[in-house]
Each structure stands twice: as structure tokens, then as C-alpha cells.
Design a protein around this motif. Structure first.
Motif, PDB file in Angstrom:
ATOM      1  N   CYS A  22      37.558  43.600  54.007  1.00 58.57           N
ATOM      2  CA  CYS A  22      37.054  44.905  54.448  1.00 58.57           C
ATOM      3  C   CYS A  22      35.528  44.948  54.467  1.00 58.57           C
ATOM      4  O   CYS A  22      34.936  45.765  55.171  1.00 58.57           O
ATOM      5  CB  CYS A  22      37.598  46.012  53.547  1.00 58.57           C
ATOM      6  SG  CYS A  22      36.981  45.908  51.856  1.00 58.57           S
ATOM      7  N   GLY A  23      34.891  44.092  53.641  1.00 61.87           N
ATOM      8  CA  GLY A  23      33.419  44.060  53.642  1.00 61.87           C
ATOM      9  C   GLY A  23      32.767  45.115  52.756  1.00 61.87           C
ATOM     10  O   GLY A  23      31.542  45.249  52.753  1.00 61.87           O
ATOM     11  N   THR A  24      33.556  45.844  52.002  1.00 62.52           N
ATOM     12  CA  THR A  24      32.968  46.870  51.126  1.00 62.52           C
ATOM     13  C   THR A  24      32.012  46.238  50.121  1.00 62.52           C
ATOM     14  O   THR A  24      30.939  46.767  49.842  1.00 62.52           O
ATOM     15  CB  THR A  24      34.098  47.630  50.386  1.00 62.52           C
ATOM     16  OG1 THR A  24      35.013  48.108  51.362  1.00 62.52           O
ATOM     17  CG2 THR A  24      33.556  48.786  49.574  1.00 62.52           C
ATOM     18  N   CYS A  25      32.415  45.091  49.578  1.00 68.19           N
ATOM     19  CA  CYS A  25      31.545  44.406  48.605  1.00 68.19           C
ATOM     20  C   CYS A  25      30.198  44.075  49.226  1.00 68.19           C
ATOM     21  O   CYS A  25      29.144  44.235  48.599  1.00 68.19           O
ATOM     22  CB  CYS A  25      32.226  43.141  48.079  1.00 68.19           C
ATOM     23  SG  CYS A  25      32.843  42.051  49.351  1.00 68.19           S
ATOM     24  N   THR A  43      34.595  35.304  49.286  1.00 68.63           N
ATOM     25  CA  THR A  43      35.947  35.614  48.800  1.00 68.63           C
ATOM     26  C   THR A  43      36.990  35.093  49.787  1.00 68.63           C
ATOM     27  O   THR A  43      37.996  34.494  49.392  1.00 68.63           O
ATOM     28  CB  THR A  43      36.101  37.141  48.603  1.00 68.63           C
ATOM     29  OG1 THR A  43      34.983  37.606  47.858  1.00 68.63           O
ATOM     30  CG2 THR A  43      37.374  37.490  47.869  1.00 68.63           C
ATOM     31  N   CYS A  76      35.582  47.273  45.195  1.00 68.91           N
ATOM     32  CA  CYS A  76      36.613  46.565  45.959  1.00 68.91           C
ATOM     33  C   CYS A  76      37.953  47.296  45.888  1.00 68.91           C
ATOM     34  O   CYS A  76      38.467  47.555  44.802  1.00 68.91           O
ATOM     35  CB  CYS A  76      36.788  45.137  45.434  1.00 68.91           C
ATOM     36  SG  CYS A  76      38.180  44.313  46.229  1.00 68.91           S
ATOM     37  N   PRO A  77      38.528  47.629  47.037  1.00 72.25           N
ATOM     38  CA  PRO A  77      39.798  48.362  47.026  1.00 72.25           C
ATOM     39  C   PRO A  77      40.979  47.510  46.569  1.00 72.25           C
ATOM     40  O   PRO A  77      42.060  48.028  46.318  1.00 72.25           O
ATOM     41  CB  PRO A  77      39.973  48.793  48.486  1.00 72.25           C
ATOM     42  CG  PRO A  77      39.196  47.797  49.278  1.00 72.25           C
ATOM     43  CD  PRO A  77      38.047  47.380  48.408  1.00 72.25           C
ATOM     44  N   ARG A  78      40.783  46.212  46.489  1.00 73.01           N
ATOM     45  CA  ARG A  78      41.869  45.314  46.092  1.00 73.01           C
ATOM     46  C   ARG A  78      41.639  44.692  44.714  1.00 73.01           C
ATOM     47  O   ARG A  78      42.244  43.689  44.365  1.00 73.01           O
ATOM     48  CB  ARG A  78      42.052  44.208  47.148  1.00 73.01           C
ATOM     49  CG  ARG A  78      42.744  44.692  48.409  1.00 73.01           C
ATOM     50  CD  ARG A  78      44.219  45.011  48.122  1.00 73.01           C
ATOM     51  NE  ARG A  78      44.894  45.583  49.271  1.00 73.01           N
ATOM     52  CZ  ARG A  78      44.975  46.895  49.529  1.00 73.01           C
ATOM     53  NH1 ARG A  78      44.413  47.758  48.711  1.00 73.01           N
ATOM     54  NH2 ARG A  78      45.616  47.356  50.582  1.00 73.01           N
ATOM     55  N   ASN A  80      39.315  42.870  43.603  1.00 76.23           N
ATOM     56  CA  ASN A  80      38.715  41.540  43.511  1.00 76.23           C
ATOM     57  C   ASN A  80      37.356  41.685  42.827  1.00 76.23           C
ATOM     58  O   ASN A  80      36.803  42.789  42.749  1.00 76.23           O
ATOM     59  CB  ASN A  80      38.484  40.949  44.912  1.00 76.23           C
ATOM     60  CG  ASN A  80      39.777  40.758  45.657  1.00 76.23           C
ATOM     61  OD1 ASN A  80      40.702  40.139  45.146  1.00 76.23           O
ATOM     62  ND2 ASN A  80      39.863  41.300  46.874  1.00 76.23           N
ATOM     63  N   PRO A  82      34.056  39.622  43.513  1.00 74.73           N
ATOM     64  CA  PRO A  82      33.239  38.522  44.047  1.00 74.73           C
ATOM     65  C   PRO A  82      32.224  38.000  43.018  1.00 74.73           C
ATOM     66  O   PRO A  82      31.973  36.787  42.943  1.00 74.73           O
ATOM     67  CB  PRO A  82      32.556  39.149  45.265  1.00 74.73           C
ATOM     68  CG  PRO A  82      33.507  40.224  45.710  1.00 74.73           C
ATOM     69  CD  PRO A  82      34.136  40.765  44.453  1.00 74.73           C
TER      70      PRO A  82
HETATM   71  S1  SF4 Z   1      36.482  41.218  48.048  1.00 79.47           S
HETATM   72 FE1  SF4 Z   1      37.298  43.303  48.090  1.00 79.47          FE
HETATM   73  S2  SF4 Z   1      35.601  44.564  48.913  1.00 79.47           S
HETATM   74 FE2  SF4 Z   1      35.153  42.413  49.405  1.00 79.47          FE
HETATM   75  S3  SF4 Z   1      35.973  42.100  51.447  1.00 79.47           S
HETATM   76 FE3  SF4 Z   1      37.582  41.458  50.006  1.00 79.47          FE
HETATM   77  S4  SF4 Z   1      38.856  43.260  49.716  1.00 79.47           S
HETATM   78 FE4  SF4 Z   1      36.968  43.977  50.656  1.00 79.47          FE
END
Ligand code: SF4
Ligand code: SF4
Lengths: 228, 338
Positions: A22-25, A43, A76-78, A80, A82
Motif C-alpha cells: 500500500c505504501g503507507t510506510c 518489504t 502499517c495496516p498489516r 508489518n 519495515p
Molecule cells: S509494509 Fe505495511 S505499510 Fe508498507 S507497503 Fe506493506 S502493507 Fe503497506
């Protein structure tokens, strides 16, 4: 297999669940604003289990750009992390000696000497007698005044600099420093330090540089390739 | 921003902070750069409030800066921390209080990791035994020293001499609070107010009469970045992040900055000096910087400690504009007297 080696690291296990790219990080990441750096791609690369790509990462400048702020973990919505994955990559890069292939990776020598040296010699990560104004001009005229009057300034504000008993910047007893050394020995830190020393010395020799010249270069050189 | 809504959410993010009987561990960075902050913290809790904060000379660094600079393996960090826990156990304490946000994050991370991976905890217990024949109990409670001051904020006010109010206008001082990334970004439930609405410093500032500024980059990193500051070649990262924060907060005209982590005040203080030297730019009124404080220093000012006993002469960005706004009596000539 490099992926399996990474999986042995608890930070990797904690930090990699399922990335949805998603690129939120990347959006929240201070390193991504400053360097050619994208935690989303890192990631995604490790979760692809592509050995060649992981090896490239381990030898790259990229893994050394993170500032370990851990802002990515919150966002991170999942779930994770990084920043945790980076720790595992940096660990393995040093274990395998790949850190020597990047300008930023080679900095581990000076970091290790400074930080591990302070821990083993004094019991502190940062210690005023090894924090020199000449290496830290940003500490300003006040930093210089403190350095020039170290004992008097610390006495004035109530430190127990190098003194016996408890208190601020007290002298940590030798028996405690010996314990720290034994902890370094049994947990792999001593071996790690020696590995980095050996590989770095070989590199310095290949370049025809003295230890001092090599360290100075590693500490100060910053090429333009790091930026977007 | 709907302030009332935020206040309601904040109230839901509270953590348990024990009343008394703490095992106290120091911060490497605070001892180096803001030593008097630890001195005043212990003076407040021990001497003014009669609480039990025990310190052993045998405790050491937690190794956190080396760990986040990737200079020591995770097992090394964990075993150093296990040794600190052993010292606590041997001294008969269960409540652990640290003076450093990096350490605080590390303690939370380690306890959580051991909870998920008991085999790792067992391995570390074995390594500690091998290295030093010590055993430990995991603390019942781990708090940061600012949590304690937060809890005592009203008592401090009641015993206070000054408030965070502009003496001339009677207006609350405009406060920027910076809680430090590792206080709650990794484990939101461990910080007062969580990661979204951290209240630990806001609670102090508001109790002591100030008003807190909500600016766009409020939660952005101070710019430390561990290796990104420690190695000279990387310091552009550090100052750029600090610069970003100052550009974002300046339009809100802060009177002061209060910080939680021992490293952040160093960067917010020193990089202001460097930005001024490099670009001639200042962020406070009258071409001066914005004074930066640790929370202990602010508690000390409220309680009427002498600014130079609080170590404010060790700051590069002058603190006098803030002292004068509050109307604190101090002797200018004594500043650099040693
Ligand atoms: S590490 Fe989390 S916030 Fe980053 S791209 Fe993957 S799911 Fe999205
Ligand atoms: S921990 Fe590293 S990757 Fe994560 S937001 Fe901070 S700098 Fe970026």
C-alpha cells in the motif's frame, strides 16, 4: 537460503506478515523523504523470497538509510514492521560480510568502535570523554565550553562524573564492565566486532590506507548517489 | 481539529503508573547532555515527595543506541537488559522506571518478544547465567520517568512557584511537545495517550498553565536516526528532519518546546544553532531560537528551582526568553559560573 537465515531473526518474524504494497510506510518514513529509499519495496522484496534480489539488498546502500524511528510500525495496516525487517537485513549483511560492499555499510566499523568501545570501557553507550567537539561541531560554542570545562561543569550541575557510588556518569565498577564483556562474549557481540574489524582491515589494506585514514574516510565521505 | 473530541479519546488511553517503590535506571544521553534533569527528577520524587526510587551503581547502559545502530546483536541487547532486570530483582523491586525513551521502547519490545517466543526468553536466561550467574524476574511494571512526572503533575503545580503563563499578557504559553518516536510508536498501549494522542507531555503542559500547539509535523521524528547522526557523513538526514519540524511549527509561534526523550532536546536545540549559522534563520521571536527543555527542567522551573541548578546553561539555544516571559527571577551573571 538467505530468506531462511532472515527467518531465524525474531525481528524478521515479527516484522514481516503480509505486505499489501500500500505504501503507507513510505508515506510516513523520514528516510524516504531524504534518501533514495522506499520501505515498501524492501518489504515486498523480502516477501518475494527472491534470493538474488535479497542478496542485492544485503550488499546495497539501501538497507543503511533507515533511521529506526519505527513510525512505519504504527501505520502499517498489516502489522508489518519495515524498521524491524531492516534490523534483520543489517544483521545478516554484517554476518555475511556483505556490509563492506556499500559506503553506508562500511560505516559499521566506526559505529562499532565508538559504541561498543564505550559500552565495554565505561558501561555507557555515549560517554563525555569520548564525545569530542571536533567530531561534533554542531554541539556549538556551549558544547566546546562543556568539553573545555568538563569536570567543573558536571560538578556544578550535580553529576558524579567518574565518582564512586551511584549518580550521574558515575564510574561503573570494573566487575560490572567484566560482566558486560562476558555478555558480549557469550552472545556473539565480540565475534561480530572481530568480524567487522577483520573485513574492514582487509579493505583498508587493499586501498592502501592506514587504519586512521580508512576510518576518517568512512566517517566523513558521503557521495551524491544516495539522493533522489 | 475538534479539540473536545480529542480530549475524549485521550482520556481512553491511560496506563497504569505505580504510586511508589521504583527501581531507577539512568539514560546515557541524558547523563551526558542534560545531567541536571536526572538530578532534579530524583530530588522531586525523593526529597520533595518522599517517594522510594532506588538506584544501584551497578546498572549500566541498556545498549540501546548500539542496538539501533546495529552494532550489537539482539541477543546481546536482551542479555544486558536481563542483567538490569536481575539487579532489580536482587534489590527487591518490581516497578522499573527508566530515564530514556530508547530504553523504554527496548524494554517493551523485549518483554513483548519474550511473551511471544518463550524459547527466546529461556535462551537469554541461559546466556545471562553463563555470563554472570544471575537470575531475574520480569518487572511487573515498566514506566518512563516522564510517566511519573505526568502522574504527579497536579502535585507539582500545587507546590509550584511559577506557571507556564506569559507574565505580561496573562496568556498561556504556547507549547510544542515532542514525545520521541520510541515512546509509543511501537507499543501504543504502553504510552499515556497511545501513539495517536500521546498525552504524557500535553498533560504536564496543560496542568502547568500552558496551551499545546497541534502543528502538522508534530509526530515527525526529531531526526536522530541513530547511525544517521552518529556518523558525520549522514548528519544531513538528522538536520533535515529537525528543519522540517521547525518549518512546520514556526507559523504557530511557539514559546517553548518540551521533550520526553533525552536525545530529542539535544537535536532540537543544537540543530537550531546550526540552521542559524548556515542560513541565518531563527524560529523564535526577536531573531532568537525557540528554547527547548526536558520535562524535568520544566517541572523544576514550575517548582522554582534556579535555572542554572537545572543545567539550562548547557543548552545552546538561549533559554532566557522563556524565563523572562514567565517572570522567573534568575541571576544572569551566574549562568556560566563554575
Ligand atoms: S509494509 Fe505495511 S505499510 Fe508498507 S507497503 Fe506493506 S502493507 Fe503497506
Ligand atoms: S523505521 Fe526506518 S523504514 Fe520505518 S519509518 Fe522509520 S526510517 Fe522509515
Amino acid at each position: 537460503m538467505l530468506y531462511d537465515r532472515l527467518m531465524e531473526d525474531y525481528r524478521f518474524k515479527e516484522g514481516l506478515n503480509a505486505c499489501i504494497n500500500c505504501g503507507t510506510c513510505t508515506a510516513i518514513c523520514p528516510a524516504a523523504e531524504f534518501y533514495k529509499y522506499d520501505p515498501r519495496i524492501i518489504t515486498d522484496t523480502v516477501q518475494s523470497k527472491d534470493e538474488a534480489e535479497i542478496e542485492k539488498l544485503l550488499r546495497s546502500e539501501t538497507i543503511w538509510y533507515c533511521g529506526q524511528c519505527m513510525s512505519c510500525i504504527t501505520r502499517c495496516p498489516r502489522k508489518n514492521g519495515p524498521g524491524l525487517i531492516i534490523q534483520a537485513l543489517r544483521n545478516l549483511s554484517q554476518e555475511l560480510g556483505y556490509f563492506i560492499d556499500s559506503e553506508k555499510g562500511r560505516q559499521q566499523l566506526v559505529l562499532n568502535r565508538a559504541l561498543c568501545g564505550n559500552i565495554l570501557n565505561y558501561g555507557y553507550c555515549v560517554y563525555p570523554r569520548t564525545f569530542h567537539h571536533s567530531d561534533h561541531p554542531e554541539s556549538g560554542p556551549v558544547g566546546k565550553w562543556i568539553e573545555d570545562n568538563l569536570e567543573a561543569v558536571h560538578k556544578r550541575v550535580g553529576s558524579n562524573l567518574d565518582g564512586e557510588g551511584p549518580g550521574i556518569l558515575r564510574k561503573i565498577p570494573q566487575s560490572d564492565l567484566d560482566e558486560l564483556k562476558r555478555i558480549f562474549d557469550v552472545t556473539g557481540a565480540t565475534e561480530r566486532m572481530e568480524k567487522i574489524e577483520t573485513i574492514s582491515r582487509e579493505r583498508a589494506k587493499d586501498l592502501g590506507l592506514s587504519d586512521e585514514e580508512y576510518c576518517r574516510q568512512v566517517f566523513t565521505i558521503n557521495s551524491e548517489e544516495h539522493y533522489i | 481539529m475538534i479539540v473536545e473530541g480529542k480530549k475524549k479519546i485521550w482520556s481512553e488511553y491511560q496506563k497504569d503508573i505505580p504510586d511508589d517503590h521504583y527501581f531507577y535506571v539512568r539514560s546515557c544521553i541524558r547523563q551526558n547532555f542534560f545531567p541536571a534533569s536526572e538530578k532534579v527528577f530524583l530530588d522531586i520524587v525523593r526529597n520533595r515527595l518522599g517517594l522510594d526510587f532506588f538506584e544501584t551503581p551497578h546498572h549500566t547502559t541498556c545498549g540501546g543506541i548500539a542496538y539501533h545502530s546495529d552494532s550489537i546483536p539482539q541477543e546481546t541487547l536482551m542479555t544486558i537488559v536481563a542483567r538490569q532486570f536481575a539487579l532489580m530483582t536482587e534489590a527487591g523491586y518490581e516497578n522499573y522506571v527508566c530515564s530514556c525513551i530508547t530504553s523504554f521502547g527496548i524494554y517493551n519490545e523485549i518483554i513483548d518478544t519474550w511473551h511471544h517466543y518463550p524459547e527466546l526468553e529461556a535462551k537469554i536466561r541461559g546466556l545471562l547465567w553463563e555470563a554472570s550467574k544471575r537470575e531475574f524476574k520480569i518487572p511487573k511494571s515498566v514506566v518512563h520517568a516522564s510517566d511519573v512526572i505526568y502522574k504527579l503533575r497536579n502535585t507539582i503545580l500545587e507546590n509550584g512557584k511559577y506557571r507556564l503563563v506569559n507574565k505580561t499578557t496573562g496568556e498561556p504559553l504556547r507549547v510544542v511537545e515532542h514525545i520521541g518516536c520510541h515512546y509509543s510508536k511501537m507499543f501504543p498501549s504502553k504510552g499515556v495517550g497511545g501513539a495517536e494522542y500521546p498525552y504524557v507531555l500535553t498533560g504536564m503542559a496543560e496542568a502547568w498553565g500552558g496551551t499545546v500547539i497541534d502543528y502538522p509535523e508534530r509526530r515527525h521524528c526529531c531526526g536522530f536516526g541513530f547511525r544517521q547522526y552518529l556518523v558525520q557523513a549522514n548528519r544531513g538526514y538528522s538536520i533535515s528532519n529537525t528543519h522540517k519540524k521547525f518549518e512546520s511549527m514556526a507559523p504557530f509561534k511557539p514559546d517553548m518546546i518540551i521533550t520526553n526523550c533525552p536525545g530529542c532536546p539535544y537535536f532540537l536545540d543544537r540543530w537550531q544553532y546550526v540552521i542559524e549559522e548556515l542560513e541565518g534563520k531563527t524560529y523564535g521571536a526577536d531573531s532568537k531560537g525557540i528554547p527547548v527543555f526536558t520535562y524535568e527542567e520544566v517541572a523544576g522551573l514550575v517548582l522554582g528551582y534556579d535555572p542554572w541548578d537545572l543545567g539550562l546553561q548547557m543548552h545552546q539555544t538561549a533559554v532566557e526568553p522563556l524565563l523572562d516571559k514567565i517572570g522567573i527571577i534568575y541571576n544572569k551573571e551566574d549562568k556560566y559560573k563554575i
